[in-house]
Motif scaffolding. Structure first.
Motif, PDB file in Angstrom:
ATOM      1  N   ARG A 299       0.941  -1.063  -0.084  1.00  0.00           N
ATOM      2  CA  ARG A 299      -0.041  -0.178   0.009  1.00  0.00           C
ATOM      3  C   ARG A 299       1.038   1.189  -0.025  1.00  0.00           C
ATOM      4  O   ARG A 299       0.475   2.379  -0.519  1.00  0.00           O
ATOM      5  N   GLY A 300       2.060   1.215   0.561  1.00  0.00           N
ATOM      6  CA  GLY A 300       2.920   2.253   0.805  1.00  0.00           C
ATOM      7  C   GLY A 300       3.613   2.711  -0.634  1.00  0.00           C
ATOM      8  O   GLY A 300       4.669   3.542  -0.401  1.00  0.00           O
ATOM      9  N   MET A 301       3.439   1.734  -1.708  1.00  0.00           N
ATOM     10  CA  MET A 301       4.456   1.801  -2.607  1.00  0.00           C
ATOM     11  C   MET A 301       3.827   2.612  -3.784  1.00  0.00           C
ATOM     12  O   MET A 301       2.758   2.386  -4.299  1.00  0.00           O
ATOM     13  N   PRO A 302       4.330   3.425  -4.729  1.00  0.00           N
ATOM     14  CA  PRO A 302       3.919   3.990  -5.890  1.00  0.00           C
ATOM     15  C   PRO A 302       3.481   2.683  -6.893  1.00  0.00           C
ATOM     16  O   PRO A 302       4.474   2.018  -6.834  1.00  0.00           O
TER      17      PRO A 302
ATOM     18  N   ILE B 278      12.167   1.718  -0.154  1.00  0.00           N
ATOM     19  CA  ILE B 278      12.384   2.034   1.445  1.00  0.00           C
ATOM     20  C   ILE B 278      12.260   3.302   1.752  1.00  0.00           C
ATOM     21  O   ILE B 278      11.451   3.905   2.443  1.00  0.00           O
ATOM     22  N   PHE B 279      12.912   4.265   0.725  1.00  0.00           N
ATOM     23  CA  PHE B 279      12.666   5.930   1.004  1.00  0.00           C
ATOM     24  C   PHE B 279      11.060   6.187   0.891  1.00  0.00           C
ATOM     25  O   PHE B 279      10.827   7.017   1.658  1.00  0.00           O
ATOM     26  N   TYR B 280      10.274   5.606   0.109  1.00  0.00           N
ATOM     27  CA  TYR B 280       8.980   5.945  -0.093  1.00  0.00           C
ATOM     28  C   TYR B 280       8.313   5.487   1.180  1.00  0.00           C
ATOM     29  O   TYR B 280       7.232   6.174   1.804  1.00  0.00           O
ATOM     30  N   LEU B 281       8.646   4.369   1.591  1.00  0.00           N
ATOM     31  CA  LEU B 281       7.759   3.780   3.023  1.00  0.00           C
ATOM     32  C   LEU B 281       8.431   4.575   4.094  1.00  0.00           C
ATOM     33  O   LEU B 281       7.560   4.871   4.789  1.00  0.00           O
ATOM     34  N   LEU B 282       9.248   5.468   4.029  1.00  0.00           N
ATOM     35  CA  LEU B 282       9.744   6.021   5.230  1.00  0.00           C
ATOM     36  C   LEU B 282       8.712   7.323   5.311  1.00  0.00           C
ATOM     37  O   LEU B 282       8.659   7.830   6.377  1.00  0.00           O
TER      38      LEU B 282
ATOM     39  N   PRO C 129       4.830   5.946   8.255  1.00  0.00           N
ATOM     40  CA  PRO C 129       4.551   6.782   9.449  1.00  0.00           C
ATOM     41  C   PRO C 129       3.190   7.794   9.230  1.00  0.00           C
ATOM     42  O   PRO C 129       2.223   7.752   9.968  1.00  0.00           O
ATOM     43  N   LEU C 130       3.069   8.118   7.986  1.00  0.00           N
ATOM     44  CA  LEU C 130       1.689   8.901   7.536  1.00  0.00           C
ATOM     45  C   LEU C 130       0.335   8.039   7.869  1.00  0.00           C
ATOM     46  O   LEU C 130      -0.533   8.580   8.198  1.00  0.00           O
ATOM     47  N   GLY C 131       0.466   6.918   7.326  1.00  0.00           N
ATOM     48  CA  GLY C 131      -0.364   5.784   7.474  1.00  0.00           C
ATOM     49  C   GLY C 131      -0.726   5.474   8.808  1.00  0.00           C
ATOM     50  O   GLY C 131      -1.933   5.436   9.381  1.00  0.00           O
TER      51      GLY C 131
END
Lengths: 282, 216
Positions: A110-113, B192-196, B200-202
């Motif tokens: 879900r956190g991935m573009p 990983i950088f996107y998840l960073l 946290p926002l989620g």
């Protein structure tokens, strides 16, 4: 349309509102006219910029692009839906070592573009652009669908699960036979809205060089020369918006129909159940 | 693994640009979206119509096409950008503001009718009712969906990488081309950088949602 936010406008307010509307419309029209005239001055509306659309080949090419867009979206939607059921069940499992990994994977997806996922599949697995687009969309949307289903199951009254367990169904069977069907029904509007997003996201195929509508537009303008870029883009964008508008209209229609039925169902159920419940307690 | 550590400066640069794009377009989208939502419920028919039209068109246009418009069509109209970055910000905020407007409008609808009636009955004008009574309550209820919109915005900013903006995804593409033998690690690094940002926002969205749910 009446609103609770303001009083019913009197004659003066109506006049002001009408004046404001006319002025606003004029401003927008002026802006549009400026845009059109700037484009026209560059000759973008001359017939020689649009003449390729009289060729059947061009339309055939664009229709191929629409076909590629729709087929990728349809395939991805089906795969995502199937995956989502499985993932949602795993995510809600009572067993910790199933639930926790499932949660981690879901959060990751879900956190991935989406475009990064497509790119990843394209490069790491060396697949075709079509596979990359479909797999990327399917994985991402499976995660979203699963979360929607989970939210749907959690919004059900507790009694549904308790009743299922009480008549001797296993936990798994209760989920599949009792809770999931209700969750799907309840969440149908969100699910269909996400389908529209999925359809829109097929345009990301452009970036991973999948030959969908937007890529075809680009190829056309490369082939016929930059002169046609604007006109081809214009037609491509119009087609895209038209398709999406149609799908969202269908989504709204389903939502209306569904909410009417659901509301009627619940209201009918409570009124018919309550008297008997009262009569038994009395 | 080695690849990520070697190219850490590039990743960091991309990360900062992604953050910059997201924050600037996020703020712009929040402001424009709220104004659009206000226009949507206003007594002036033209404002209502415009807002409805804008939101409907934007919500049904793929972001890639909005980007394409900003990067290719706008320069033809005489709106030229020195870099692609402002074009990306324009595209992202124009697109996201439509979704913000929808969220705020649903928040306005969730405020109890009595609030607006009370405001009007003590003689408040529409602008006062909206800005002093309705919006403060509406914005509060839409914080969780708004955070989700911002998460989507962060992820959407990756499309800018496809239009020559060197943010995380842009660098990812470049590094993947340069390090053909370690593509897996390069892209995992980007992930990983996107998840960073997004994880946290989620978590924040979940927390706020629980808090709001209790307060109600």
């Amino acid at each position: 349309m009446t609103s609770v936010l303001y009083d019913v406008p009197g004659p003066k307010a109506r006049r002001n509102s009408r004046i404001a509307s006319i002025v606003g419309a004029l401003v927008i029209l002026a802006g549009a006219a400026w845009g059109v005239s700037t484009l026209a001055r560059q000759g973008l509306f001359n017939a020689d910029r649009w003449d390729i659309f009289s060729q059947a080949v061009v339309w055939q090419f664009l229709v191929q692009g629409i076909g590629a867009t729709l087929s990728a979206a349809a395939l991805a939607a089906v795969i995502a839906a199937v995956l989502a059921f499985g993932v949602a069940l795993l995510r809600m499992s009572d067993v910790t070592w199933i639930r926790v990994p499932a949660t981690v994977v879901l959060e990751f997806l879900r956190g991935m573009p989406v475009v990064l996922m497509m790119f990843f599949i394209l490069l790491v697995f060396g697949s075709s652009a079509f596979v990359a687009v479909v797999a990327g969309l399917a994985l991402y949307n499976a995660a979203i669908f699963a979360e929607i289903l989970r939210a749907g199951i959690q919004s059900l009254p507790k009694g549904q699960r308790e009743a299922g367990l009480a008549i001797g169904l296993t936990s798994f069977k209760t989920r599949v036979l009792v809770e999931l069907p209700q969750a799907v029904r309840r969440m149908l509007p969100s699910l269909v809205a996400q389908l529209v997003v999925l359809l829109k996201d097929t345009s990301l195929g452009y970036i991973v060089t999948y030959e969908e509508l937007l890529r075809k537009v680009n190829i056309l303008s490369d082939f016929y020369g930059a002169k046609y870029l604007f006109s081809v883009f214009f037609v491509g964008a119009a087609l895209y918006i038209l398709i999406n508008l149609t799908v969202s209209r269908i989504a709204i229609w389903i939502e209306r129909r569904g909410s009417k039925k659901a509301a009627g169902g619940v209201a009918a159920a409570t009124t018919s159940v309550r008297p008997t419940a009262e009569s038994t307690t009395l | 693994m080695q690849v990520i550590l070697e190219n850490l400066p590039a990743y960091w640069d991309g990360f900062l640009r992604t953050l910059f794009l997201s924050v600037v377009s996020g703020i712009l989208a929040l402001i424009v979206g709220t104004i659009l939502a206000a226009a949507r419920v206003s007594p002036v028919a033209a404002l209502r119509g415009f807002s409805m039209f804008y939101v409907e068109v934007m919500r049904n246009t793929p972001l890639t096409i909005v980007f394409f418009f900003c990067a290719v069509v706008l320069p033809r109209l005489g709106v030229t950008f020195q870099q692609f970055e402002p074009a990306a910000i324009l595209a992202l905020s124009a697109y996201t503001s439509a979704f913000v407007a929808e969220a705020v409008r649903s928040g306005v609808n969730s405020v109890h009718v009595g609030q607006a009636e009370a405001a009007r009955s003590i003689g408040m004008k529409f602008s006062q009712t909206l800005t002093l009574i309705i919006l403060p309550q509406a914005l509060r209820t839409v914080v969780p969906p708004m955070i989700n919109l911002l998460i989507a915005l962060v992820k959407n900013s990756s499309i800018a990488g496809g239009f020559y903006v060197m943010e995380l995804f842009g660098y990812g593409r470049q590094l993947a081309n340069a390090n053909g033998n370690a593509v897996l690690w390069v892209l995992l690094g980007v992930a990983i950088f996107y998840l960073l940002i997004t994880v946290p926002l989620g978590i924040l969205a979940g927390r706020v949602e629980r808090k709001v749910a209790i307060a109600r």
